[in-house]
Design a protein around this motif. Structure first.
Motif, PDB file in Angstrom:
ATOM      1  N   LEU A  94      20.377  -8.086  -3.519  1.00 13.14           N
ATOM      2  CA  LEU A  94      20.000  -7.706  -2.288  1.00 13.14           C
ATOM      3  C   LEU A  94      20.260  -9.245  -1.387  1.00 13.14           C
ATOM      4  O   LEU A  94      20.447 -10.270  -1.942  1.00 13.14           O
ATOM      5  CB  LEU A  94      18.573  -7.494  -2.385  1.00 13.14           C
ATOM      6  N   ASP A  95      20.410  -8.859  -0.132  1.00 13.32           N
ATOM      7  CA  ASP A  95      20.313 -10.175   0.817  1.00 13.32           C
ATOM      8  C   ASP A  95      19.020 -10.754   0.961  1.00 13.32           C
ATOM      9  O   ASP A  95      17.991 -10.014   0.756  1.00 13.32           O
ATOM     10  CB  ASP A  95      21.172  -9.753   2.107  1.00 13.32           C
ATOM     11  N   PRO A  96      18.773 -12.015   1.613  1.00 14.05           N
ATOM     12  CA  PRO A  96      17.308 -12.264   1.665  1.00 14.05           C
ATOM     13  C   PRO A  96      16.306 -11.562   2.273  1.00 14.05           C
ATOM     14  O   PRO A  96      15.274 -11.463   1.875  1.00 14.05           O
ATOM     15  CB  PRO A  96      17.645 -13.655   2.362  1.00 14.05           C
ATOM     16  N   ASP A  97      16.951 -10.747   3.493  1.00 14.40           N
ATOM     17  CA  ASP A  97      15.809 -10.024   4.388  1.00 14.40           C
ATOM     18  C   ASP A  97      15.569  -8.899   3.453  1.00 14.40           C
ATOM     19  O   ASP A  97      14.567  -8.390   3.283  1.00 14.40           O
ATOM     20  CB  ASP A  97      16.765  -9.484   5.475  1.00 14.40           C
ATOM     21  N   GLN A  98      16.478  -8.209   2.644  1.00 14.11           N
ATOM     22  CA  GLN A  98      16.125  -6.976   1.749  1.00 14.11           C
ATOM     23  C   GLN A  98      15.303  -7.375   0.716  1.00 14.11           C
ATOM     24  O   GLN A  98      14.282  -6.823   0.299  1.00 14.11           O
ATOM     25  CB  GLN A  98      17.481  -6.411   1.267  1.00 14.11           C
ATOM     26  N   ALA A  99      15.294  -8.449   0.298  1.00 10.03           N
ATOM     27  CA  ALA A  99      14.498  -9.120  -0.791  1.00 10.03           C
ATOM     28  C   ALA A  99      13.149  -9.387  -0.387  1.00 10.03           C
ATOM     29  O   ALA A  99      12.193  -9.192  -0.746  1.00 10.03           O
ATOM     30  CB  ALA A  99      14.961 -10.272  -1.486  1.00 10.03           C
ATOM     31  N   TRP A 100      13.103 -10.149   1.033  1.00  8.87           N
ATOM     32  CA  TRP A 100      11.737 -10.242   1.424  1.00  8.87           C
ATOM     33  C   TRP A 100      11.082  -8.743   1.734  1.00  8.87           C
ATOM     34  O   TRP A 100       9.954  -8.816   1.479  1.00  8.87           O
ATOM     35  CB  TRP A 100      11.969 -10.869   2.776  1.00  8.87           C
ATOM     36  N   ASN A 101      11.708  -7.931   2.334  1.00  8.16           N
ATOM     37  CA  ASN A 101      11.353  -6.497   2.433  1.00  8.16           C
ATOM     38  C   ASN A 101      10.650  -5.953   1.291  1.00  8.16           C
ATOM     39  O   ASN A 101       9.852  -5.146   1.202  1.00  8.16           O
ATOM     40  CB  ASN A 101      12.176  -5.737   3.069  1.00  8.16           C
ATOM     41  N   LEU A 102      11.487  -6.016   0.181  1.00  2.00           N
ATOM     42  CA  LEU A 102      10.868  -5.405  -1.345  1.00  2.00           C
ATOM     43  C   LEU A 102       9.760  -6.252  -1.621  1.00  2.00           C
ATOM     44  O   LEU A 102       8.457  -5.451  -2.108  1.00  2.00           O
ATOM     45  CB  LEU A 102      11.971  -5.920  -2.345  1.00  2.00           C
ATOM     46  N   LEU A 103       9.700  -7.518  -1.233  1.00  2.00           N
ATOM     47  CA  LEU A 103       8.393  -8.308  -1.640  1.00  2.00           C
ATOM     48  C   LEU A 103       7.335  -7.870  -0.732  1.00  2.00           C
ATOM     49  O   LEU A 103       6.110  -7.460  -1.293  1.00  2.00           O
ATOM     50  CB  LEU A 103       8.505  -9.775  -1.466  1.00  2.00           C
ATOM     51  N   THR A 104       7.430  -7.759   0.392  1.00  6.01           N
ATOM     52  CA  THR A 104       6.327  -7.377   1.472  1.00  6.01           C
ATOM     53  C   THR A 104       5.865  -5.687   0.978  1.00  6.01           C
ATOM     54  O   THR A 104       4.767  -5.406   1.100  1.00  6.01           O
ATOM     55  CB  THR A 104       6.712  -7.370   2.737  1.00  6.01           C
ATOM     56  N   GLN A 105       6.853  -4.800   0.666  1.00  3.03           N
ATOM     57  CA  GLN A 105       6.562  -3.295   0.293  1.00  3.03           C
ATOM     58  C   GLN A 105       5.695  -3.498  -0.914  1.00  3.03           C
ATOM     59  O   GLN A 105       4.825  -2.752  -1.131  1.00  3.03           O
ATOM     60  CB  GLN A 105       7.681  -2.748   0.019  1.00  3.03           C
ATOM     61  N   VAL A 106       5.949  -4.116  -1.881  1.00  3.87           N
ATOM     62  CA  VAL A 106       5.005  -4.354  -3.099  1.00  3.87           C
ATOM     63  C   VAL A 106       3.749  -4.947  -2.685  1.00  3.87           C
ATOM     64  O   VAL A 106       2.848  -4.348  -2.955  1.00  3.87           O
ATOM     65  CB  VAL A 106       5.700  -5.160  -4.001  1.00  3.87           C
ATOM     66  N   SER A 107       3.713  -5.934  -1.747  1.00  7.95           N
ATOM     67  CA  SER A 107       2.259  -6.436  -1.437  1.00  7.95           C
ATOM     68  C   SER A 107       1.554  -5.514  -0.561  1.00  7.95           C
ATOM     69  O   SER A 107       0.423  -5.194  -0.900  1.00  7.95           O
ATOM     70  CB  SER A 107       2.753  -7.580  -0.443  1.00  7.95           C
ATOM     71  N   GLN A 108       2.385  -4.802   0.382  1.00  9.01           N
ATOM     72  CA  GLN A 108       1.453  -3.648   1.124  1.00  9.01           C
ATOM     73  C   GLN A 108       1.023  -2.659   0.014  1.00  9.01           C
ATOM     74  O   GLN A 108      -0.139  -2.154   0.326  1.00  9.01           O
ATOM     75  CB  GLN A 108       2.227  -3.162   2.285  1.00  9.01           C
ATOM     76  N   HIS A 109       1.976  -2.090  -0.893  1.00 11.35           N
ATOM     77  CA  HIS A 109       1.705  -0.897  -1.468  1.00 11.35           C
ATOM     78  C   HIS A 109       0.326  -1.117  -2.408  1.00 11.35           C
ATOM     79  O   HIS A 109      -0.435  -0.393  -2.768  1.00 11.35           O
ATOM     80  CB  HIS A 109       2.765  -0.741  -2.466  1.00 11.35           C
ATOM     81  N   LEU A 110       0.333  -2.376  -3.140  1.00 13.23           N
ATOM     82  CA  LEU A 110      -0.719  -3.102  -3.714  1.00 13.23           C
ATOM     83  C   LEU A 110      -2.063  -3.551  -3.235  1.00 13.23           C
ATOM     84  O   LEU A 110      -3.002  -3.587  -3.752  1.00 13.23           O
ATOM     85  CB  LEU A 110      -0.274  -4.131  -4.830  1.00 13.23           C
ATOM     86  N   ASN A 111      -1.895  -3.723  -1.798  1.00 13.62           N
ATOM     87  CA  ASN A 111      -2.907  -4.205  -0.867  1.00 13.62           C
ATOM     88  C   ASN A 111      -3.016  -5.377  -1.505  1.00 13.62           C
ATOM     89  O   ASN A 111      -4.428  -6.116  -1.430  1.00 13.62           O
ATOM     90  CB  ASN A 111      -4.227  -3.316  -0.770  1.00 13.62           C
ATOM     91  N   VAL A 112      -2.296  -6.097  -1.764  1.00 14.48           N
ATOM     92  CA  VAL A 112      -2.523  -7.814  -2.179  1.00 14.48           C
ATOM     93  C   VAL A 112      -1.693  -8.622  -1.356  1.00 14.48           C
ATOM     94  O   VAL A 112      -0.466  -8.237  -0.939  1.00 14.48           O
ATOM     95  CB  VAL A 112      -2.120  -7.755  -3.689  1.00 14.48           C
ATOM     96  N   LYS A 113      -1.973  -9.845  -0.951  1.00 10.92           N
ATOM     97  CA  LYS A 113      -1.330 -10.623  -0.001  1.00 10.92           C
ATOM     98  C   LYS A 113       0.176 -11.048  -0.747  1.00 10.92           C
ATOM     99  O   LYS A 113       0.036 -11.017  -1.867  1.00 10.92           O
ATOM    100  CB  LYS A 113      -1.933 -11.935   0.131  1.00 10.92           C
ATOM    101  N   ALA A 114       1.163 -11.217   0.122  1.00 10.54           N
ATOM    102  CA  ALA A 114       2.275 -11.344  -0.521  1.00 10.54           C
ATOM    103  C   ALA A 114       2.514 -12.683  -1.260  1.00 10.54           C
ATOM    104  O   ALA A 114       3.182 -12.786  -2.364  1.00 10.54           O
ATOM    105  CB  ALA A 114       3.377 -11.297   0.646  1.00 10.54           C
ATOM    106  N   ARG A 115       1.719 -13.642  -0.906  1.00 10.48           N
ATOM    107  CA  ARG A 115       1.705 -14.894  -1.409  1.00 10.48           C
ATOM    108  C   ARG A 115       1.178 -14.824  -2.817  1.00 10.48           C
ATOM    109  O   ARG A 115       1.509 -15.395  -3.847  1.00 10.48           O
ATOM    110  CB  ARG A 115       0.929 -15.948  -0.754  1.00 10.48           C
ATOM    111  N   ARG A 116       0.113 -14.010  -2.939  1.00 10.43           N
ATOM    112  CA  ARG A 116      -0.539 -13.861  -4.372  1.00 10.43           C
ATOM    113  C   ARG A 116       0.467 -12.836  -5.400  1.00 10.43           C
ATOM    114  O   ARG A 116       0.814 -13.318  -6.307  1.00 10.43           O
ATOM    115  CB  ARG A 116      -1.714 -12.729  -4.171  1.00 10.43           C
ATOM    116  N   VAL A 117       1.152 -12.063  -4.639  1.00  8.05           N
ATOM    117  CA  VAL A 117       2.239 -11.250  -5.524  1.00  8.05           C
ATOM    118  C   VAL A 117       3.271 -12.202  -5.815  1.00  8.05           C
ATOM    119  O   VAL A 117       3.659 -12.248  -7.003  1.00  8.05           O
ATOM    120  CB  VAL A 117       2.711 -10.126  -4.610  1.00  8.05           C
ATOM    121  N   ALA A 118       3.595 -12.992  -4.819  1.00  6.22           N
ATOM    122  CA  ALA A 118       4.568 -14.048  -5.572  1.00  6.22           C
ATOM    123  C   ALA A 118       4.279 -14.985  -6.407  1.00  6.22           C
ATOM    124  O   ALA A 118       5.009 -15.338  -7.406  1.00  6.22           O
ATOM    125  CB  ALA A 118       5.172 -14.764  -4.251  1.00  6.22           C
TER     126      ALA A 118
END
Length: 142
Positions: free
Chosen positions: A62-86
């Motif tokens: 993925l390009d960096p924007d797509q990777a960031w979108n993937l991370l934020t989608q996971v975060s939103q789906h789990l209702n967990v902050k992106a920094r916690r997922v990371a």
């Protein structure tokens, strides 16, 4: 000045002003220490987010924007902050996943793509670990 000038009583309120200044300085020092701690934590969190975004980009092509979108989608789906997922992903990558985070790591793994880009799974040194993906490691990639 005469000797009596040195022995004279100070003006009313003079010692109180010095104490007030000291208290204000101490308060400001505590505020700056708290601000510094907050900024350091933010910097560390940002570095973790950047690292995990980079690993996702490399692993899944993925390009960096797509990777960031993937991370934020996971975060939103789990209702967990992106920094916690990371942080959980980073701990798993380093092989330092705390047992209390195992369920979250499993949930994250289920939301990530099940296939990595060929050659996108390179170890970045002897300490590198796989990010959880819900699939068994490819024996040809080691």
């Amino acid at each position: 000045m005469t000797r009596s000038d040195f022995l004279a009583t100070p003006e009313p309120g003079a010692p109180d002003a010095a104490i007030d200044d000291f208290v204000l300085l101490q308060t400001r020092i505590r505020e700056l220490e708290q601000e510094t701690a907050t900024l350091r934590a933010g910097l560390e969190s940002r570095q973790h987010l950047g690292f995990v975004t980079g690993v996702l980009a490399q692993r899944y092509g993925l390009d960096p924007d797509q990777a960031w979108n993937l991370l934020t989608q996971v975060s939103q789906h789990l209702n967990v902050k992106a920094r916690r997922v990371a942080q959980v992903m980073l701990d798993a990558y380093r092989g330092e996943l705390d047992t209390t985070d195992a369920a979250l790591a499993t949930s994250i793994a289920r939301l990530l793509p099940q296939t990595a880009v060929p050659g996108g799974n390179h170890a970045a040194g002897s300490r590198a670990r796989e990010l959880p993906t819900g699939q068994s490691p490819d024996p040809d990639s080691t």
